[in-house]
Design an enzyme around this catalytic site. Structure first.
Site, short mmCIF file in Angstrom:
data_model
loop_
_atom_site.label_atom_id
_atom_site.label_comp_id
_atom_site.label_asym_id
_atom_site.label_seq_id
_atom_site.Cartn_x
_atom_site.Cartn_y
_atom_site.Cartn_z
N CYS A 199 0.85 -1.19 0.00
CA CYS A 199 0.00 0.00 0.00
C CYS A 199 0.89 1.24 0.00
O CYS A 199 1.74 1.40 0.86
CB CYS A 199 -0.89 -0.02 1.24
N CYS B 149 -3.64 7.49 -1.80
CA CYS B 149 -4.94 7.58 -2.50
C CYS B 149 -6.04 8.12 -1.61
O CYS B 149 -7.05 8.63 -2.11
CB CYS B 149 -5.35 6.23 -3.03
N THR C 132 -4.40 5.05 7.31
CA THR C 132 -3.35 4.63 6.37
C THR C 132 -2.40 5.79 6.07
O THR C 132 -2.84 6.84 5.59
CB THR C 132 -4.02 4.15 5.06
N GLU D 193 -0.44 1.94 9.32
CA GLU D 193 -1.77 2.24 9.86
C GLU D 193 -1.59 2.85 11.25
O GLU D 193 -0.78 2.37 12.04
CB GLU D 193 -2.61 0.96 9.96
N HIS E 128 -12.96 5.36 -3.13
CA HIS E 128 -11.94 4.47 -2.58
C HIS E 128 -12.17 3.03 -3.02
O HIS E 128 -11.23 2.25 -3.16
CB HIS E 128 -11.91 4.60 -1.06
N TYR F 28 -9.32 0.51 -5.18
CA TYR F 28 -8.85 -0.86 -4.94
C TYR F 28 -8.78 -1.68 -6.23
O TYR F 28 -8.09 -2.69 -6.29
CB TYR F 28 -9.78 -1.56 -3.93
N CYS G 75 -4.94 -0.48 -7.06
CA CYS G 75 -3.80 -0.79 -6.17
C CYS G 75 -3.70 -2.27 -5.85
O CYS G 75 -2.63 -2.85 -5.88
CB CYS G 75 -3.86 0.05 -4.90
N GLU H 113 -7.16 -5.33 4.68
CA GLU H 113 -7.69 -4.09 4.15
C GLU H 113 -8.59 -4.32 2.94
O GLU H 113 -9.56 -3.59 2.72
CB GLU H 113 -6.57 -3.11 3.81
FE1 SF4 Z 1 -3.31 1.89 0.03
FE2 SF4 Z 1 -4.72 0.94 -2.03
FE3 SF4 Z 1 -5.89 2.48 -0.15
FE4 SF4 Z 1 -4.13 3.49 -1.94
S1 SF4 Z 1 -6.16 2.61 -2.37
S2 SF4 Z 1 -4.23 3.94 0.23
S3 SF4 Z 1 -2.67 1.82 -2.07
S4 SF4 Z 1 -4.96 0.41 0.11
FE FE Z 2 -7.72 1.89 2.17
#
Ligand code: SF4
Ligand code: FE
Length: 484
Positions: A102, A106, A193, A259, A294, A298, A301, A449
């Protein structure tokens, strides 16, 4: 502060200059940027800066801002069209590929796009100036190329009770005092995060607040080094391996996630940094929009990290001499199929996005929720298949330190040998990287996550039921059958 796109080095220095402190493994700790538990996560965020400088990636990572007419990092961009939404997901896959973890940046991007449109709609109804304040604020964020932590999740206490009915009202972050020049807030945000790798925190409500819950319907931004904000670092599986020295046992030697539990102990927020204060019915809209952006994220990412896991699985199969076994090939194809299905959802919800009243673009809500619901399942299946192909050594392998032992070391090199020409230590590295993602520190972001980030599966199911127009589908049948 210096304006313009930052280099990775300037980013790290700018975080160091904030002089943040956190409780880490029982100790109040400063100098976080150099701390072995924190450093890998800072390096992961620094990649988002590096990619905006590197020749091969900069055209994807740089974009002209609609707010300040400058070239900015796409991680601070307000999406102007569906191509921007698609590029965001592509960019996130690139970052997942580069870090295998991660990269944290984002959350602020998703928060900004949600706050931008919600403040516009709220002002349109109530005639306030939240939107103007936010535009000014976010223009500064873009010009200074900052990392903003989007903070949504409250502790929530007794889940069966509303915020105002909790024994301790601070279990949902709230306004405890209103003054002419700002407000004072108290409470906490969990699961934050990348918080300690951020310059700014943008707090949002966690629920659709109801009349009578005005104190909890608050959205604002403050610098991470604001007095009264306290941090407690979250543990991750096998995290103390990072304190042991050589990187082999860590699995991902350079990068990692972060985190943080964040506490607001009567923190003052100036008026111009408040973007919602008491307009309860806009809190639900903000939660919904942030979550949808968000959930789209995902689809980029986790897919990028999935590529790394698939690559490691294929590599270990080759090292073990089984890459041509038909069942192994089939398992890897299955992993690719699942990974690309998540990506397809991330791209699709972007391609079918639409303009908000404020002018930025929002994803297709139904498909963003379908994307995330797949993400609550598929990485687990990818992890299962990787574990299957990698073999039991994944859970039993001796430590890197034993490699250096005069007695154990030669045994390890002799008995962990596999296919001809494969270096034993390389084989161990690949196994440790797989372990990192399926059961180690990397599994926090890749698995837990994937389940809970941007809301657990039930939250997506509720949105899917709401968006899917079931009545309309029944109407199709009635028309085909000539009923009614
Ligand atoms: Fe982390 Fe993915 Fe959330 Fe971006 S979208 S903060 S990489 S878990
Ligand atoms: Fe997240």
């Amino acid at each position: 502060m210096r304006m313009g796109l930052k280099t990775p080095k300037e980013y790290v220095e700018s975080i160091e200059s904030l002089e943040l402190e956190a409780h880490v493994l029982g100790e109040k700790t400063s100098g976080l940027a150099a701390h072995p538990l924190v450093r890998p996560s800072l390096q992961a965020v620094a990649k988002t800066y590096e990619c905006a400088q590197a020749e091969e990636t900069k055209s994807l990572f740089r974009v002209r801002s609609s707010l300040c007419d400058e070239e900015v990092n796409r991680f601070t961009h307000l999406h102007r069209n569906t191509e921007d939404l698609v590029s965001k997901v592509v960019m996130q896959r690139v970052c997942g590929n580069a870090t295998g973890c991660c990269f944290q940046r984002c959350v602020g991007l998703d928060a900004a796009n949600a706050v931008f449109s919600v403040t516009y709609e709220c002002d349109r109804e109530f005639g306030g100036n939240y939107h103007e304040c936010f535009r000014r604020y976010w223009g500064d964020v873009q010009r200074q190329d900052l990392v903003v932590d989007g903070a949504m999740t409250d502790p929530k206490g007794d889940r069966g009770k509303r915020p105002k009915d909790q024994k301790d009202p601070d279990l949902y972050l709230r306004v405890v005092k209103r003054m002419s020049d700002g407000v004072v807030v108290r409470g906490a945000k969990l699961h934050q995060t990348g918080m300690l790798n951020s310059h700014e925190i943008m707090v949002m409500p966690t629920l659709n607040m109801r009349p009578g819950e005005e104190d909890w319907a608050v959205c604002f931004s403050i610098p991470t080094n604001t007095p009264g904000v306290r941090y407690v670092y979250g543990r991750q599986t096998s995290d103390t391996r990072k304190l042991e020295g050589p990187g082999l046992d860590v699995g991902n030697p350079l990068f990692g996630g972060q985190e943080v539990m964040t506490v607001f102990e009567d923190v003052f927020v100036p008026r111009e940094r408040i973007f919602l204060d008491g307009e309860t019915r806009y809190s639900g809209l903000l939660v919904e929009r942030f979550a949808a952006y968000h959930r789209q994220s995902y689809g980029g990412c986790k897919v990028g990290v999935g590529d790394v896991l698939i690559g490691a699985t294929a590599l270990i199969a080759r090292m073990n001499g089984v890459e041509n076994a038909s069942h192994v090939r089939d398992k890897i194809v299955e992993m690719i199929h699942l990974n690309e299905t998540m990506y397809a959802c991330g791209i699709a919800c972007s391609a079918l996005g639409h303009a908000t009243a404020a002018g930025n673009y929002e994803i297709d809500m139904l498909l963003a929720n379908v994307c995330k619901l797949n993400v609550t399942r598929f990485p687990y299946e990818l992890a299962r298949l990787a574990t299957d192909v990698a073999g039991g050594l994944l859970g039993t392998m001796p430590s890197a330190k034993d490699l250096e032992d005069p007695v154990a070391g030669p045994y390890i090199r002799k008995y962990l040998a596999a296919a001809d020409g494969v270096d034993v230590v390389d084989r161990m590295k690949v196994l440790r990287l797989i372990e990192n993602l399926v059961a180690g520190a990397g599994s926090v972001a890749y698995l837990i996550e994937s389940m809970h980030g941007a809301g657990p599966p039930m939250a997506q199911r509720i949105m899917i039921a709401r968006q899917a127009d079931i009545e309309g589908k029944m109407g199709l049948v009635q028309r085909i059958l000539g009923m009614g």
